[in-house]
Design a protein around this motif. Structure first.
Motif, PDB file in Angstrom:
ATOM      1  N   PHE A 143     -40.648  45.300  50.904  1.00  0.00           N
ATOM      2  CA  PHE A 143     -41.979  45.901  50.947  1.00  0.00           C
ATOM      3  C   PHE A 143     -42.811  45.406  52.127  1.00  0.00           C
ATOM      4  O   PHE A 143     -44.010  45.621  52.171  1.00  0.00           O
ATOM      5  CB  PHE A 143     -42.738  45.628  49.646  1.00  0.00           C
ATOM      6  N   SER A 144     -42.176  44.772  53.087  1.00  0.00           N
ATOM      7  CA  SER A 144     -42.896  44.224  54.252  1.00  0.00           C
ATOM      8  C   SER A 144     -44.058  43.352  53.819  1.00  0.00           C
ATOM      9  O   SER A 144     -45.188  43.502  54.287  1.00  0.00           O
ATOM     10  CB  SER A 144     -43.432  45.344  55.152  1.00  0.00           C
ATOM     11  N   LEU A 145     -43.806  42.466  52.866  1.00  0.00           N
ATOM     12  CA  LEU A 145     -44.873  41.576  52.408  1.00  0.00           C
ATOM     13  C   LEU A 145     -44.676  40.166  52.942  1.00  0.00           C
ATOM     14  O   LEU A 145     -45.409  39.266  52.587  1.00  0.00           O
ATOM     15  CB  LEU A 145     -44.895  41.530  50.865  1.00  0.00           C
ATOM     16  N   GLY A 146     -43.651  39.986  53.761  1.00  0.00           N
ATOM     17  CA  GLY A 146     -43.387  38.648  54.279  1.00  0.00           C
ATOM     18  C   GLY A 146     -42.391  37.881  53.431  1.00  0.00           C
ATOM     19  O   GLY A 146     -42.210  36.691  53.599  1.00  0.00           O
ATOM     20  N   ILE A 181     -55.675  34.683  56.276  1.00  0.00           N
ATOM     21  CA  ILE A 181     -56.233  35.955  56.730  1.00  0.00           C
ATOM     22  C   ILE A 181     -55.130  36.764  57.371  1.00  0.00           C
ATOM     23  O   ILE A 181     -54.501  36.324  58.352  1.00  0.00           O
ATOM     24  CB  ILE A 181     -57.365  35.718  57.748  1.00  0.00           C
ATOM     25  N   GLU A 182     -54.891  37.965  56.807  1.00  0.00           N
ATOM     26  CA  GLU A 182     -53.837  38.795  57.375  1.00  0.00           C
ATOM     27  C   GLU A 182     -54.411  39.629  58.515  1.00  0.00           C
ATOM     28  O   GLU A 182     -55.380  40.364  58.333  1.00  0.00           O
ATOM     29  CB  GLU A 182     -53.240  39.716  56.316  1.00  0.00           C
ATOM     30  N   LEU A 183     -53.817  39.502  59.656  1.00  0.00           N
ATOM     31  CA  LEU A 183     -54.271  40.229  60.838  1.00  0.00           C
ATOM     32  C   LEU A 183     -53.146  41.161  61.281  1.00  0.00           C
ATOM     33  O   LEU A 183     -52.040  40.728  61.567  1.00  0.00           O
ATOM     34  CB  LEU A 183     -54.598  39.233  61.951  1.00  0.00           C
ATOM     35  N   LEU A 184     -53.425  42.459  61.286  1.00  0.00           N
ATOM     36  CA  LEU A 184     -52.411  43.430  61.687  1.00  0.00           C
ATOM     37  C   LEU A 184     -52.497  43.671  63.182  1.00  0.00           C
ATOM     38  O   LEU A 184     -53.571  43.952  63.711  1.00  0.00           O
ATOM     39  CB  LEU A 184     -52.629  44.755  60.963  1.00  0.00           C
ATOM     40  N   ALA A 185     -51.368  43.557  63.855  1.00  0.00           N
ATOM     41  CA  ALA A 185     -51.321  43.795  65.293  1.00  0.00           C
ATOM     42  C   ALA A 185     -50.860  45.217  65.537  1.00  0.00           C
ATOM     43  O   ALA A 185     -49.774  45.606  65.106  1.00  0.00           O
ATOM     44  CB  ALA A 185     -50.359  42.808  65.946  1.00  0.00           C
ATOM     45  N   ARG A 186     -51.724  45.985  66.193  1.00  0.00           N
ATOM     46  CA  ARG A 186     -51.367  47.360  66.515  1.00  0.00           C
ATOM     47  C   ARG A 186     -51.882  47.663  67.906  1.00  0.00           C
ATOM     48  O   ARG A 186     -52.944  47.185  68.289  1.00  0.00           O
ATOM     49  CB  ARG A 186     -52.018  48.353  65.541  1.00  0.00           C
ATOM     50  N   ALA A 187     -51.158  48.478  68.639  1.00  0.00           N
ATOM     51  CA  ALA A 187     -51.636  48.882  69.957  1.00  0.00           C
ATOM     52  C   ALA A 187     -52.942  49.658  69.795  1.00  0.00           C
ATOM     53  O   ALA A 187     -53.173  50.254  68.740  1.00  0.00           O
ATOM     54  CB  ALA A 187     -50.586  49.747  70.642  1.00  0.00           C
ATOM     55  N   PRO A 188     -53.801  49.654  70.812  1.00  0.00           N
ATOM     56  CA  PRO A 188     -55.096  50.338  70.695  1.00  0.00           C
ATOM     57  C   PRO A 188     -54.983  51.787  70.232  1.00  0.00           C
ATOM     58  O   PRO A 188     -55.797  52.244  69.440  1.00  0.00           O
ATOM     59  CB  PRO A 188     -55.678  50.255  72.104  1.00  0.00           C
ATOM     60  N   GLU A 189     -53.970  52.497  70.693  1.00  0.00           N
ATOM     61  CA  GLU A 189     -53.862  53.900  70.269  1.00  0.00           C
ATOM     62  C   GLU A 189     -53.381  54.033  68.834  1.00  0.00           C
ATOM     63  O   GLU A 189     -53.362  55.118  68.275  1.00  0.00           O
ATOM     64  CB  GLU A 189     -52.967  54.702  71.217  1.00  0.00           C
ATOM     65  N   VAL A 193     -52.317  35.047  59.456  1.00  0.00           N
ATOM     66  CA  VAL A 193     -50.975  35.611  59.299  1.00  0.00           C
ATOM     67  C   VAL A 193     -50.955  36.911  60.090  1.00  0.00           C
ATOM     68  O   VAL A 193     -51.550  37.909  59.684  1.00  0.00           O
ATOM     69  CB  VAL A 193     -50.667  35.892  57.811  1.00  0.00           C
ATOM     70  N   ILE A 194     -50.299  36.864  61.224  1.00  0.00           N
ATOM     71  CA  ILE A 194     -50.291  38.042  62.083  1.00  0.00           C
ATOM     72  C   ILE A 194     -49.065  38.866  61.772  1.00  0.00           C
ATOM     73  O   ILE A 194     -47.933  38.384  61.838  1.00  0.00           O
ATOM     74  CB  ILE A 194     -50.295  37.632  63.559  1.00  0.00           C
ATOM     75  N   LYS A 195     -49.303  40.110  61.394  1.00  0.00           N
ATOM     76  CA  LYS A 195     -48.185  40.992  61.047  1.00  0.00           C
ATOM     77  C   LYS A 195     -48.146  42.135  62.045  1.00  0.00           C
ATOM     78  O   LYS A 195     -49.127  42.842  62.215  1.00  0.00           O
ATOM     79  CB  LYS A 195     -48.414  41.532  59.626  1.00  0.00           C
ATOM     80  N   ASN A 196     -47.035  42.271  62.700  1.00  0.00           N
ATOM     81  CA  ASN A 196     -46.892  43.362  63.670  1.00  0.00           C
ATOM     82  C   ASN A 196     -46.446  44.615  62.928  1.00  0.00           C
ATOM     83  O   ASN A 196     -45.283  44.760  62.578  1.00  0.00           O
ATOM     84  CB  ASN A 196     -45.877  42.968  64.745  1.00  0.00           C
ATOM     85  N   ILE A 199     -49.745  43.923  41.991  1.00  0.00           N
ATOM     86  CA  ILE A 199     -50.151  42.643  41.397  1.00  0.00           C
ATOM     87  C   ILE A 199     -49.808  41.499  42.349  1.00  0.00           C
ATOM     88  O   ILE A 199     -50.603  40.573  42.535  1.00  0.00           O
ATOM     89  CB  ILE A 199     -49.477  42.437  40.027  1.00  0.00           C
ATOM     90  N   TYR A 200     -48.647  41.584  42.986  1.00  0.00           N
ATOM     91  CA  TYR A 200     -48.278  40.529  43.940  1.00  0.00           C
ATOM     92  C   TYR A 200     -49.306  40.420  45.052  1.00  0.00           C
ATOM     93  O   TYR A 200     -49.738  39.330  45.408  1.00  0.00           O
ATOM     94  CB  TYR A 200     -46.896  40.821  44.541  1.00  0.00           C
ATOM     95  N   LYS A 201     -49.700  41.576  45.566  1.00  0.00           N
ATOM     96  CA  LYS A 201     -50.664  41.564  46.681  1.00  0.00           C
ATOM     97  C   LYS A 201     -51.989  40.958  46.249  1.00  0.00           C
ATOM     98  O   LYS A 201     -52.611  40.215  46.994  1.00  0.00           O
ATOM     99  CB  LYS A 201     -50.897  42.994  47.195  1.00  0.00           C
ATOM    100  N   ILE A 202     -52.401  41.299  45.031  1.00  0.00           N
ATOM    101  CA  ILE A 202     -53.685  40.774  44.552  1.00  0.00           C
ATOM    102  C   ILE A 202     -53.563  39.292  44.239  1.00  0.00           C
ATOM    103  O   ILE A 202     -54.428  38.494  44.599  1.00  0.00           O
ATOM    104  CB  ILE A 202     -54.161  41.556  43.309  1.00  0.00           C
ATOM    105  N   ALA A 203     -52.482  38.934  43.588  1.00  0.00           N
ATOM    106  CA  ALA A 203     -52.329  37.544  43.140  1.00  0.00           C
ATOM    107  C   ALA A 203     -52.205  36.573  44.300  1.00  0.00           C
ATOM    108  O   ALA A 203     -52.642  35.427  44.207  1.00  0.00           O
ATOM    109  CB  ALA A 203     -51.104  37.428  42.232  1.00  0.00           C
ATOM    110  N   THR A 204     -51.597  37.027  45.399  1.00  0.00           N
ATOM    111  CA  THR A 204     -51.399  36.090  46.499  1.00  0.00           C
ATOM    112  C   THR A 204     -52.542  36.133  47.494  1.00  0.00           C
ATOM    113  O   THR A 204     -52.445  35.597  48.581  1.00  0.00           O
ATOM    114  CB  THR A 204     -50.088  36.398  47.245  1.00  0.00           C
ATOM    115  N   ARG A 205     -53.618  36.789  47.096  1.00  0.00           N
ATOM    116  CA  ARG A 205     -54.772  36.829  47.991  1.00  0.00           C
ATOM    117  C   ARG A 205     -55.379  35.436  48.097  1.00  0.00           C
ATOM    118  O   ARG A 205     -55.698  34.812  47.094  1.00  0.00           O
ATOM    119  CB  ARG A 205     -55.821  37.799  47.444  1.00  0.00           C
ATOM    120  N   ASP A 206     -55.531  34.980  49.288  1.00  0.00           N
ATOM    121  CA  ASP A 206     -56.007  33.618  49.512  1.00  0.00           C
ATOM    122  C   ASP A 206     -57.058  33.684  50.608  1.00  0.00           C
ATOM    123  O   ASP A 206     -56.752  34.135  51.702  1.00  0.00           O
ATOM    124  CB  ASP A 206     -54.801  32.761  49.931  1.00  0.00           C
TER     125      ASP A 206
END
Lengths: 251, 127, 629
Positions: free
Chosen positions: C550-553, B36-44, B64-67, B25-32
């Motif tokens: 939960f790694s939600l920031g 924009i959540e951008l996940l940073a991951r190495a190419p592999e 919002v860049i999340k490593n 619910i938190y994840k859905i409710a705070t959707r804005d």
């Protein structure tokens, strides 16, 4: 009868749970796929019997097929590059020399300011270099042939003896470049219709420690860089290609 | 005892389903849409996620860049001269800006993070 | 006279240990009193793996990275720096403290970052030599002690504490009342249930992210595991079993009730676990196989999620098929060493007055009544004399109609000498199963220390499956070491013991089994020592994960971005040596008591004890070398 019913129920529940877990695991692991965004092909150059001309307009260069190499802004060390570009590469080698022709677009010809001159470079690293050698070598020496329009004008148009259009450099990491004692590389650039055409060439044999010796039996790796003087690009502010294999084939 | 048994059951349900539900619910409710959540991951490990971000010109957005990787990354958007460097593993970093220039712009990683660092690229499309 | 000869022999052996120590090759280049060493960092080790310098030198370290950003943090000296690939960074310090210090990567550089460790030795390694001296001294003291007339000391620990001393905690009414309440330990099980829900969710959400910043990985492998090995098991034995949430769902499904006492009929199949496996063999093997993947679930959140899911599902499935806490007794991987090591702990559940039980016909502690279930751990509480299979669930406190159960504080290790019961023979217990549990715990610890706190990159590459054939080789070597080499060595020592004693009747198998129990205190001590090396460098990550589980920031406590801060790393070698000495002291004390038990004659016992004593002292020196040398 009730015991068997219980057993069956439990057995099914276990199978479902295990199956669900397995499915879950596969899904999660499947989410992580390698995404390399771009294919990097080997650059293959052929042997030729004749001379390798220093003149970019020589007919010889028209007999070769160009390979388009995309250049990205340098983004591993500040100051970063800003521009993306393409450079078309043609290459060949004979018994004595190895040469490349670099064709790239540039709106204006900039040669008068040494620091903000149009320029390009070829970097060769040994095949067993680690991936970090992309950044101008890493403990294994990178050979860089650096051509600038400014020096080209000084050498060819103004006839200054002490200046060569191409400087041969050795580097073991970003910012560690220094000139070889013996300068073997030659280069010439022609600007025409919004495009630079630059030939860089060098003898196959090495004359100094750290210099890469070319032969068709070994593999090498190669990368390219371009600077646009009009955008005040120099040093780290450049566009570079992803390092790729260089194959010298006899036929 | 019956009341206590009921209390125990309620607590178990709250702690299990309740916890899961709270996170979802938190994840859905705070959707804005402006964040924009951008996940940073190495190419592999999958490269940037999402690989392509589409935004409207003139609308303010917060990236919002999340490593979610195990190595340090950076974010570099040359077209807008935006640099966020040294985003460590597990870190969140935000940048708010209003894209005006229309077109397709690449964003890259600015910290050598893997053997395939040069392949770490995504696209920002400004309509 | 003979014993005196043995003392001299022991002293000579120890001097040989010290003399044999090869002078380590010094690293780098020395110019004046400045030693410059180039260190290359590459996932997940340093080259050189081990650095040797002289005390008093100025050490200059040049750090280079061959792949990504790496750091270098030196325990003890508490100095650190980091380097990006493509550059060289330099740090200098004065090596004014002698000893062996671990250095570790201080910037998360990849999946296995926490294991990127090297060793720096500042010679002479005086504290290591002092440790050897103390260990040998303990050995000599033990012989001297055993030479003394033992009439009064047989029933005493270290000649001071009576083995039958007990302090009944439940003599205090509030404590007894709490133990008899159905909410105890249920309320704590519930809290742990919540914590494990958070662990499951966070380790699933975290999947392939860094384990350092993952609630699931940190709470399980840094907090819970360390608490287990340093506090719960040595002090209270199966304390975790008391409050473990894993059987919650299974119990509920079996009983039909979560908290209250329902019908005493299981809703599952209620099968009996096969007699052949009602000992520690299954849990020994299950834990052993689980450790094949220890490199993964200690760093990858998703691996922790999978492991915990399998265990939880397994607990539920076993509860549906078999009776009561069969899972806890014979399947749970953590159960084995908790049970065996609980023999050493300082707490126990026993009856207060056996006379009362003798007169009690129905034995409700076993059959159950309206106040409580019959012992879920399938024990006979009225006859309980050993902690191994008692899960401290407190049901017997509730179901005993004579309120005759007690929770006692007792001297460490009294269960080691407990007499055999009929159930032990019927279920094939207290035999090779416990001996091998004890031995494999030592073997596993050795492997864990080398792979997780040692400096060898090639070994770490094998454990993290860089290629299948290296991993296969590791598994084969690991298995041979645990099931052949270590038991083989111990078998040899047992044989020498029997030979030295001159006793021809006692079975070699019995010598082997009985003496294996004196490895327990050393084993507990080494696991505690290993745990210090886990929590002190990495404990600060707990602050991060508590603020953002939960790694939600989130930043619940403001510590989400707390920088990695190792604490008291300089104390690690001292803590490890102290625990080793304590463990050895107990092993020697109980070891001699075992010798007296095995060999009836006092003279035979003294002779038979010597090889075992030499082995225990050598084992301790070996561990000292491994951890500090």
């Amino acid at each position: 009868m009730k015991k068997t019913y219980k057993s069956v129920l439990i057995f099914t529940a276990v199978l479902v749970a295990l199956g669900g877990l397995f499915f879950f695991i596969m899904q999660v692991m499947g989410r992580v796929k390698t995404d390399l965004d771009i294919e990097v092909d080997t650059l293959a150059i052929k042997y030729t019997n004749g001379e390798l001309p220093l003149d970019p307009t020589d007919k010889f260069w028209q007999t070769l097929e160009a390979v388009k190499v995309h250049l990205f802004p340098q983004a591993a060390r500040v100051p970063f590059g800003n521009e993306e570009r393409d450079v078309w590469i043609k290459g060949a080698f004979n018994n004595q020399e190895i040469a490349f022709l670099l064709d790239f677009e540039d709106d204006t010809e900039n040669w008068d300011l040494p620091l903000h001159s149009d320029a390009c470079a070829v970097m060769i690293i040994p095949d067993d270099s680690p991936a970090t050698a992309q950044m101008m070598g890493h403990r294994s020496s990178a050979n860089i042939w650096h051509w600038t329009a400014n020096r080209d004008v000084l050498q060819y148009q103004q006839g200054v003896d002490t200046v060569r259009a191409v400087r041969e450099l050795i580097a073991t990491g970003p910012g560690t470049q220094s000139a070889f004692d013996i300068q073997n590389a030659e280069g010439k650039g022609i600007y025409h219709n919004g495009q630079w055409h630059v030939v860089l060439k060098k003898p196959l044999m090495k004359q100094e420690d750290g210099e890469i010796e070319f032969n068709s039996n070994n593999d090498f790796r190669i990368a390219f860089a371009v600077w646009d003087g009009a955008m005040e690009e120099s040093l780290g502010i450049k566009s570079i290609s992803i390092v790729r294999s260089l194959k010298m084939s006899e036929n | 005892m019956r009341k206590q048994e009921l209390l125990a059951v309620i607590l178990v349900v709250v702690f299990s389903i309740g916890t899961v539900a709270t996170v979802i619910i938190y994840k859905i409710a705070t959707r804005d849409p402006q964040r924009i959540e951008l996940l940073a991951r190495a190419p592999e490990k999958g490269n940037w996620s999402p690989k392509t971000i589409t935004v409207k010109s003139g609308e303010k957005i917060t990236l919002v860049i999340k490593n979610v990787d195990t190595a340090t990354h950076g974010f570099y958007l040359p077209a807008y001269n935006l640099v966020l460097t040294d985003i460590k593993a597990g870190e969140f970093r935000e940048v708010t800006f209003t894209p005006r220039k229309k077109g397709q712009f690449n964003f890259l990683c600015s910290v050598w993070c893997s053997d395939y660092h040069m392949h770490m690229r995504g696209e920002l499309i400004v309509e | 006279m003979k014993n005196f000869a043995y003392i001299i022999f022991l002293a000579l052996v120890s001097f040989i240990f010290l003399g044999c120590e090869k002078k380590p090759e010094l690293s780098g280049e020395l110019v004046g009193d400045q030693r410059t060493i180039e260190i290359i960092a590459k996932r997940y080790a340093y080259t050189p793996e081990v650095i040797n310098v002289n005390e008093g030198e100025t050490v200059v370290l040049k750090l280079i990275s061959d792949d990504v950003t790496h750091g270098f943090y030196l325990d003890g000296y508490e100095k650190g720096f980091f380097v990006h690939p493509g550059e060289t960074k330099v740090m200098g310090f004065k090596a004014n403290m002698a000893g062996r210090f671990s250095f570790r990567c201080s910037v998360t550089c990849g999946d296995f970052h926490p294991y990127m460790i090297g060793h720096l030795r500042v010679i002479p390694n005086n504290r290591y030599h002092a440790g050897i001296f103390l260990v040998v001294l303990l050995g000599i003291a033990s012989i001297a002690w055993s030479c003394k007339k033992q009439r009064n000391n047989e029933n005493k620990l270290f000649g001071v504490i009576p083995l039958d001393w007990r302090f009944e905690l439940t003599k205090y009414k509030p404590i007894r009342k709490m133990f008899k309440s159905r909410w105890f330990p249920f309320i704590f099980i519930l809290i742990n249930f919540f914590i494990f829900m958070v662990i499951l969710i966070s380790s699933f959400v975290g999947s392939f992210s860094s384990g350092n910043y993952n609630f699931g990985v940190m709470i399980t492998w840094v907090l819970w595991w360390v608490l287990l090995m340093t506090l719960f098991v040595p002090l209270i034995g199966r304390f975790w079993c008391m409050v473990c949430p894993f059987p919650l769902v299974g119990d509920w499904l079996q009983r039909g009730k979560l908290l209250a006492v329902g019908k005493h009929k299981s809703r599952g199949l209620n099968k009996k676990w096969p007699k052949k496996f009602r000992n520690l063999w299954p849990v020994t093997m299950i834990l052993f196989v689980a450790t094949f993947f220890s490199g993964f679930f200690t760093v990858k959140p998703f691996a922790t999620f999978v492991l915990l899911s399998i265990i939880i599902l397994g607990a539920i499935v076993i509860a549906l098929i078999y009776e009561k806490r069969t899972f806890c007794l014979y399947v749970c991987p953590v159960s084995g060493f908790q049970g065996l090591y609980a023999n050493f702990s300082a707490a126990e559940v026993r009856v207060k007055d056996p006379e009362v039980c003798a007169l009690h016909q129905t034995k409700t502690c076993y059959t159950g009544n309206e106040q409580g279930y019959g012992c879920p751990w399938l024990e006979l509480p009225f006859d309980l004399n050993r902690n191994t299979y008692c899960g401290m669930c407190m049901e017997c406190f509730k179901s005993c109609s004579h309120d005759n159960m007690a929770f006692n504080i007792r001297p460490f290790g009294t269960d080691l000498l407990a007499e055999r019961r009929r159930t032990d023979d019927v279920n094939n217990r207290r035999g090779l199963d416990e001996a091998f549990k004890s031995l494999t715990m030592i073997g596993i610890l050795f492997a864990f220390f080398l792979t997780m706190q040692g400096p060898h990159g090639w070994l770490k590459d094998m454990v993290r499956v860089t290629n299948l054939h290296g991993y296969g080789l590791y598994l084969v070597g690991y298995t041979i070491f645990n099931f052949l080499l270590v038991p083989g060595l111990f078998f040899l020592v047992s044989y020498l013991s029997k030979l030295a004693s001159g006793n021809k009747e006692v079975s070699l198998k019995q010598v082997f089994i009985d003496f294996s129990y004196c490895l327990i205190p050393i084993g507990i001590a080494r696991w505690a020592a290993f745990s210090f090396g886990v929590i002190l460098p990495n404990g600060s990550y707990l602050l991060n994960i508590l603020s953002d589980p939960f790694s939600l920031g989130w930043n619940l406590f403001g510590t989400a971005n707390f920088p990695w801060t190792p604490i008291f790393t300089g104390s690690i070698p001292y803590l490890q040596t102290i625990t080793l000495l304590i463990g050895l002291a107990f092993s020697l004390e109980y070891g001699y008591k075992f010798a007296r038990k095995i060999y009836a004659d006092e003279k035979e016992a003294k002779r038979g004890w010597i090889p075992m004593l030499v082995f225990l002292v050598s084992l301790s020196v070996f561990f000292l070398w491994l951890f500090e040398g």
